[in-house]
Design a protein around this motif. Structure first.
Motif, PDB file in Angstrom:
ATOM      1  N   ILE A  50       0.839  -1.193   0.000  1.00 17.96           N
ATOM      2  CA  ILE A  50       0.000   0.000   0.000  1.00 17.96           C
ATOM      3  C   ILE A  50       0.879   1.250   0.000  1.00 17.96           C
ATOM      4  O   ILE A  50       1.916   1.296   0.659  1.00 17.96           O
ATOM      5  N   ALA A  51       0.435   2.268  -0.730  1.00 20.62           N
ATOM      6  CA  ALA A  51       1.058   3.592  -0.685  1.00 20.62           C
ATOM      7  C   ALA A  51      -0.055   4.618  -0.484  1.00 20.62           C
ATOM      8  O   ALA A  51      -0.980   4.700  -1.294  1.00 20.62           O
ATOM      9  N   LEU A  52       0.024   5.390   0.610  1.00 19.17           N
ATOM     10  CA  LEU A  52      -0.977   6.402   0.943  1.00 19.17           C
ATOM     11  C   LEU A  52      -0.324   7.773   0.850  1.00 19.17           C
ATOM     12  O   LEU A  52       0.670   8.041   1.531  1.00 19.17           O
ATOM     13  N   VAL A  53      -0.872   8.648  -0.001  1.00 18.35           N
ATOM     14  CA  VAL A  53      -0.280   9.962  -0.227  1.00 18.35           C
ATOM     15  C   VAL A  53      -1.380  11.010  -0.346  1.00 18.35           C
ATOM     16  O   VAL A  53      -2.564  10.705  -0.523  1.00 18.35           O
ATOM     17  N   ARG A  54      -0.975  12.250  -0.243  1.00 13.15           N
ATOM     18  CA  ARG A  54      -1.776  13.401  -0.658  1.00 13.15           C
ATOM     19  C   ARG A  54      -0.909  14.219  -1.613  1.00 13.15           C
ATOM     20  O   ARG A  54       0.307  14.012  -1.686  1.00 13.15           O
ATOM     21  N   ASN A  69      -7.146  -0.710   6.736  1.00 16.85           N
ATOM     22  CA  ASN A  69      -7.864  -1.962   6.940  1.00 16.85           C
ATOM     23  C   ASN A  69      -7.965  -2.720   5.621  1.00 16.85           C
ATOM     24  O   ASN A  69      -8.231  -2.115   4.568  1.00 16.85           O
ATOM     25  N   PHE A  70      -7.790  -4.039   5.699  1.00 19.01           N
ATOM     26  CA  PHE A  70      -7.744  -4.876   4.501  1.00 19.01           C
ATOM     27  C   PHE A  70      -8.897  -5.886   4.528  1.00 19.01           C
ATOM     28  O   PHE A  70      -9.207  -6.467   5.578  1.00 19.01           O
ATOM     29  N   ALA A 113      -8.607  -2.192   0.244  1.00 14.36           N
ATOM     30  CA  ALA A 113      -7.958  -1.525   1.370  1.00 14.36           C
ATOM     31  C   ALA A 113      -8.679  -0.208   1.619  1.00 14.36           C
ATOM     32  O   ALA A 113      -9.045   0.501   0.673  1.00 14.36           O
ATOM     33  N   TYR A 114      -8.874   0.110   2.903  1.00 12.46           N
ATOM     34  CA  TYR A 114      -9.630   1.309   3.271  1.00 12.46           C
ATOM     35  C   TYR A 114      -8.846   2.132   4.286  1.00 12.46           C
ATOM     36  O   TYR A 114      -8.303   1.598   5.253  1.00 12.46           O
ATOM     37  N   PRO A 123     -11.390  10.142   3.626  1.00 11.44           N
ATOM     38  CA  PRO A 123     -11.194   8.692   3.459  1.00 11.44           C
ATOM     39  C   PRO A 123     -10.718   8.352   2.048  1.00 11.44           C
ATOM     40  O   PRO A 123     -10.929   9.106   1.099  1.00 11.44           O
ATOM     41  N   ALA A 124     -10.066   7.190   1.935  1.00 14.99           N
ATOM     42  CA  ALA A 124      -9.590   6.709   0.633  1.00 14.99           C
ATOM     43  C   ALA A 124      -9.692   5.195   0.605  1.00 14.99           C
ATOM     44  O   ALA A 124      -9.657   4.537   1.653  1.00 14.99           O
TER      45      ALA A 124
END
Length: 294
Positions: A50-54, A69-70, A113-114, A123-124
């Motif tokens: 996972i990669a979480l960015v803005r 969460n998966f 994935a959440y 949220p994404a």
């Protein structure tokens, strides 16, 4: 007087509205983006990366310490677990139990994935449809030719089907990145043969780690198989005792000569200045003595 008061009041209200708008803009909730990749290793470990960015000025900014969460499945979600993003905004989540019972009729499993968001981030979510592929690789010498034989297949409702008409890539592991050594198209039986190059350096004994891989495949994700074999050219990286280089204990001759000349030039200038100062002092004493005698 009344007109002046009205103008001042309008200016104050306009400035306050701009300040409030700027304040709301600085502290507004920002949109986050979630990307997910699937990886199946040579020992059949399944992982979700996972990669979480803005985005700020069109550049991605990592979001650390966020809970992801998966889930698996589509109509009824199976909770797989949760993990926190690291300082680079990434997570490598290990799927402990393969959720094969939530396959669709084509053998695909939906992974999702959440990120639930927080006070500053919206949220994404992200999803993948993965068909669980398996790779087998055999390394053998056929007619004096080093050959890689690979077979790819997947299961649908208990039936094993070949992964036909797909590209598969071959690599040799290196220190910084994998070295591509070939590409082949799987036949109708999900099999492929490739001749291994004969000029690949190995370690001191010629050992190499050969990799067959589906690389970010649209159906299978990234799936790989690794095998070790001594098909490389043995290499010996011994440094002679008399060898001189910047990284050895003994500096190169050219560097010693250059540094000696530079230091000699500097110290010769110091010596020249000292000699001139002594001569000036002596000349001053002689001049004073001649003046007194006169």
């Amino acid at each position: 007087m009344r007109d002046l008061f009205t103008i001042l009041l309008a200016v104050i209200i306009l400035s306050s509205s701009k300040t409030s708008a700027s304040f709301r803009e600085d502290f507004s909730i920002q949109e986050s983006f979630l990307e997910m990749y699937y990886l199946k290793t040579t020992d059949d470990q399944r992982m979700l990366k996972i990669a979480l960015v803005r985005y700020e000025d069109r550049m991605p900014v990592a979001l650390p310490d966020c809970e992801i969460n998966f889930y698996a499945g589509e109509d009824s979600l199976i909770y797989l677990g949760k993990a926190m993003t690291d300082r680079e905004g990434q997570v490598l989540f290990h799927i402990k139990e393969y959720p094969g019972y939530v396959q669709d009729p084509e053998g695909n499993i939906r992974y999702s994935a959440y990120f639930e968001g927080n006070d500053t981030l919206l949220p994404a979510e992200s999803e993948l449809y993965i068909r669980d592929a398996n790779l087998t690789m055999t390394l053998e010498i056929m007619d004096s030719v080093k050959t890689i034989h690979v077979s790819a297949y997947y299961s649908v409702n208990g039936d094993t089907l070949p992964a036909a008409d797909e590209d598969i890539y071959f690599y040799v592991k290196r220190m910084f990145s994998d070295l591509p050594v070939g590409e082949e198209f799987l036949d109708e039986n999900g099999e492929a043969l490739i001749e291994f190059p004969v000029d690949i350096p190995g370690d001191a004994e010629g050992n190499l780690e050969i990799i067959a891989r589906f690389d970010e495949h649209y159906l299978f994700g990234t799936v790989e198989k690794r095998e070790n074999i001594n098909w490389g050219i043995p290499t010996h990286h011994e440094t002679p005792e008399s060898y001189r280089a910047l990284w050895t204990q003994i500096a190169p001759v050219w560097m010693i000569i250059t540094l000696t000349i530079m230091l000699a030039g500097v110290w010769s200038h110091y010596l020249f200045v000292i000699i001139q100062l002594v001569r000036i002092r002596r000349m001053a004493k002689k001049s004073n003595t001649s003046g007194k005698m006169a």
